[in-house]
Structure formats: structure tokens, C-alpha cells
Scaffold this active site. Structure first.
Site, PDB file in Angstrom:
ATOM      1  N   GLY A 110      54.599 -47.704  78.349  1.00 37.79           N
ATOM      2  CA  GLY A 110      55.082 -47.864  76.983  1.00 37.79           C
ATOM      3  C   GLY A 110      54.425 -46.964  75.959  1.00 37.79           C
ATOM      4  O   GLY A 110      54.890 -46.871  74.815  1.00 37.79           O
ATOM      5  N   TYR A 124      55.447 -60.770  91.068  1.00 38.61           N
ATOM      6  CA  TYR A 124      55.616 -60.766  89.626  1.00 38.61           C
ATOM      7  C   TYR A 124      55.737 -62.191  89.111  1.00 38.61           C
ATOM      8  O   TYR A 124      56.765 -62.839  89.266  1.00 38.61           O
ATOM      9  CB  TYR A 124      56.837 -59.938  89.228  1.00 38.61           C
ATOM     10  CG  TYR A 124      56.724 -58.465  89.592  1.00 38.61           C
ATOM     11  CD1 TYR A 124      55.475 -57.868  89.769  1.00 38.61           C
ATOM     12  CD2 TYR A 124      57.853 -57.665  89.748  1.00 38.61           C
ATOM     13  CE1 TYR A 124      55.367 -56.520  90.106  1.00 38.61           C
ATOM     14  CE2 TYR A 124      57.751 -56.323  90.072  1.00 38.61           C
ATOM     15  CZ  TYR A 124      56.494 -55.761  90.253  1.00 38.61           C
ATOM     16  OH  TYR A 124      56.382 -54.423  90.585  1.00 38.61           O
TER      17      TYR A 124
END
Length: 343
Positions: A209, A54
Site C-alpha cells: 500500500g 488468513y
């Protein structure tokens, strides 16, 4: 809750930390994310999920700053950190590596960045399809025996890969994308995990989302947001997928909750062996997600909700690269492997 059958106990809902540093736009301010992490732990969340991939290393360093600095509420006592290895970046390309010569230094580097003596749950982030999974698992087994990791996990692995890996050393958890509009793992992967006593960690349980605000979730995405390249978030597909969101939103209104809470509750209702790890960078969203634990759905409501996002109703692929999916994660048979092990 017990995650898997090897002894790991975690909160019923974890926290995905990726978006704090990578993939959903620019990295967020450290001080804000430290406050969010501390708030999450104070609220009872113990499973924090990260990876060395990440924004390479940045997210692990963030968690390390929090863990080493004693910045978490309760000092971080009882927190389980899950991290991952296996994705190597070079310029604009990436390579998947499951070789022992890559695993060991990756593990030791993650230990240093996190500032811990042992990683609670260590996943193979992506399966190296060039190498028999038995070779990868053999090295992970050694790391367990040496006390550098407690439990082993796989991410985006096929059923056959899971079985072969589990035969070398017990797999505690399999991480996969599982949400109202991503259910392809239900046919084979999840039954395999349950047969073998492997816990299931569901990432992107809110459809990246989408079930928070529908088509609005695609408004003003930055160039660093991976959703810009996902077919489901492309204009024409998104327009049709908005119909799914509207129906979920209508049902949520009837239930007195938000559409994101409804979508998240649906994942929680899949069974006591499932731990979703919704990610967020906002305190209010975290609190809303946690409240989904109290939402109860009947079998009839579950069926209704799932009918809204049946496979033929969802438009566009959930990934921009088929190589990122569990469908292509089978590895060569060990007995026929004649390749060389090299970093």
C-alpha cells in the site's frame, strides 16, 4: 495469459483476497467483499488468491460463500482459485508444516470451505525447512493424481528448493513479494523460474500500500495491521522512504496516472510470465489497479523509476521476521534425512 508451462491460464492481473479478512486490520463486511469480488470477476479478473492461514479459514470461507452461492458475476465461470497450506496456528505461535500427514487433511478442509471439487492452484505457503522438499512434493503429486488439485505452487521458496521440487512434480507458479522497493528475488529466484518455465505471481506489488499514498499509508493503522511491525513503516525509515514516493508521484504526474498505477505497471512490464495480485477492499482502488494494465512504460522510464527505489535508497527491512523470507527456505537433502514424519 498462460501462467507457467503446465496449462494454467489466468487473467493478466489477479486479486489478492487476504486483506478482506486478515492482517491489514479487522475483517471487512462480507456483503461489501462479495460485491467487490463480483465486480472484479465481471471486470475480467479470474485469479482469486487466498489461504487457509488468513485469519485462519475465514478468507477461504468468504470465497466459498461467494462460489457456492453463485454470487459472482457470470456465476464464477472461468474463475481460478489459488489457496495455500502449511501454516499452523496455536495460540499466539505458528508452525510451518510440510508433512504428508498435514497436507492431505489441509487440502480436504480447503476443498470443503471453498465448496469446490478441485483446487486450481495449491501453494505451499511457507517452506518447512525441517523436511526435504521431495517429501512434501510427493504428497502434492498424489493429490494431483487424485484430482483434488490441478496445479502446484510454492510461495517464498529459494532457487534450490524450487529446482528440487520441480524435479518431483512440475511447479506451475512461484508466489513472491515483488514491487518497486522489493526486488531481491530478481537476482536468482526469478531467473530460476524462467529457466524452468514456472510462472511468477507477485504479491504486494504496491509495497503493501505504500505506493498508493506514501507515508500516509501508515496513518491510523490498527493493532491488527501487520504493517505496524514492519521496519519500512517505522517512523524514521518511513520519513526517508517518503522521498521515494514523492519522486514516483512526480513521475506519475508527468505520465498522467497515479503513483500506484505507475508502480503496478512496472511489475506488469517485467514480462508476460508475471501475474501481479494487488489486494484491496475498495471498489475504487480495484478499478484504479486494473487501469494500470493499459499504462505503457519505455525502457528509459523503467530505468528512471527503478532508480528511485534502488536498494540503498530504501530504508528498513520489508519483513519483521527473516524466517518469513525465501532466503531461509532450503530444506535437508532427501538422502540424508533420518527424521520421523509426524503431524
Amino acid at each position: 495469459m498462460k501462467l507457467g508451462s503446465q496449462g494454467l491460464e489466468v487473467s493478466a492481473q489477479g486479486l489478492g483476497c487476504m486483506g478482506m479478512s486478515a492482517n491489514y486490520g479487522p475483517a471487512k463486511p462480507d456483503e461489501d467483499m462479495v460485491a467487490l469480488l463480483s465486480h472484479a470477476v465481471a471486470a475480467g479478473v479470474t485469479l482469486l488468491d487466498t489461504s487457509d492461514a488468513y485469519d485462519p479459514f475465514t478468507n477461504e470461507l468468504l470465497l466459498g460463500k461467494v462460489l457456492q452461492g453463485g454470487l459472482l458475476a457470470t456465476g464464477g465461470a472461468g474463475v481460478q482459485v489459488a489457496t495455500k497450506f502449511g501454516v499452523k496456528f496455536a495460540d499466539t505461535s505458528r508452525e510451518i508444516r510440510g508433512c504428508p500427514f498435514s497436507i492431505r487433511p489441509a487440502c480436504e478442509a480447503s476443498l470443503r470451505r471453498l465448496g469446490v471439487d478441485c483446487i486450481d492452484l495449491y501453494y505451499q505457503h511457507r517452506i518447512d525447512t525441517r523436511l526435504p522438499i521431495e517429501i512434501t512434493m510427493g504428497e502434492l503429486k498424489k493429490l494431483v493424481e487424485e484430482g483434488k488439485i490441478k496445479y502446484v505452487g510454492l510461495s517464498k521458496a529459494s532457487a534450490s528448493t524450487i529446482r528440487r521440487a520441480h524435479a518431483v512434480h512440475p511447479i506451475t507458479a512461484v508466489q513472491l513479494e515483488w514491487s518497486l522497493w522489493t526486488r531481491d528475488s530478481e537476482e536468482e529466484i526469478i531467473p530460476t523460474c524462467r529457466e524452468l518455465g514456472i510462472g511468477i505471481v507477485a504479491y504486494s506489488p504496491l509495497g503493501r500500500g505504500f505506493f498508493g499514498s506514501g507515508a500516509k499509508s501508515a496513518d491510523n493503522l490498527s493493532d491488527r495491521d501487520i504493517r505496524k511491525n514492519l521496519p519500512r513503516f517505522q517512523a524514521e525509515n518511513l520519513k526517508q522512504n517518503q522521498r521515494i514516493f514523492e519522486r514516483v508521484d512526480e513521475m506519475a504526474t508527468r505520465k498522467g496516472c497515479t503513483p500506484s498505477q505507475l508502480a503496478l505497471a512496472r511489475v506488469h512490464h517485467q514480462g508476460p510470465d508475471v501475474c501481479p495480485i494487488p489486494g484491496t477492499t475498495k471498489m475504487g482502488n480495484f478499478d484504479s489497479n486494473l487501469a494500470a494494465l493499459a499504462l505503457r512504460l519505455t525502457l528509459e522510464e523503467m530505468a528512471e523509476l527503478e532508480s528511485y527505489a534502488a536498494a540503498d535508497a530504501v530504508k528498513g527491512s520489508g519483513t519483521y521476521n527473516a524466517a518469513n523470507t525465501w532466503m531461509s527456505s532450503d530444506t535437508p537433502p532427501l538422502e540424508s534425512f533420518k527424521g520421523e514424519l509426524a503431524d
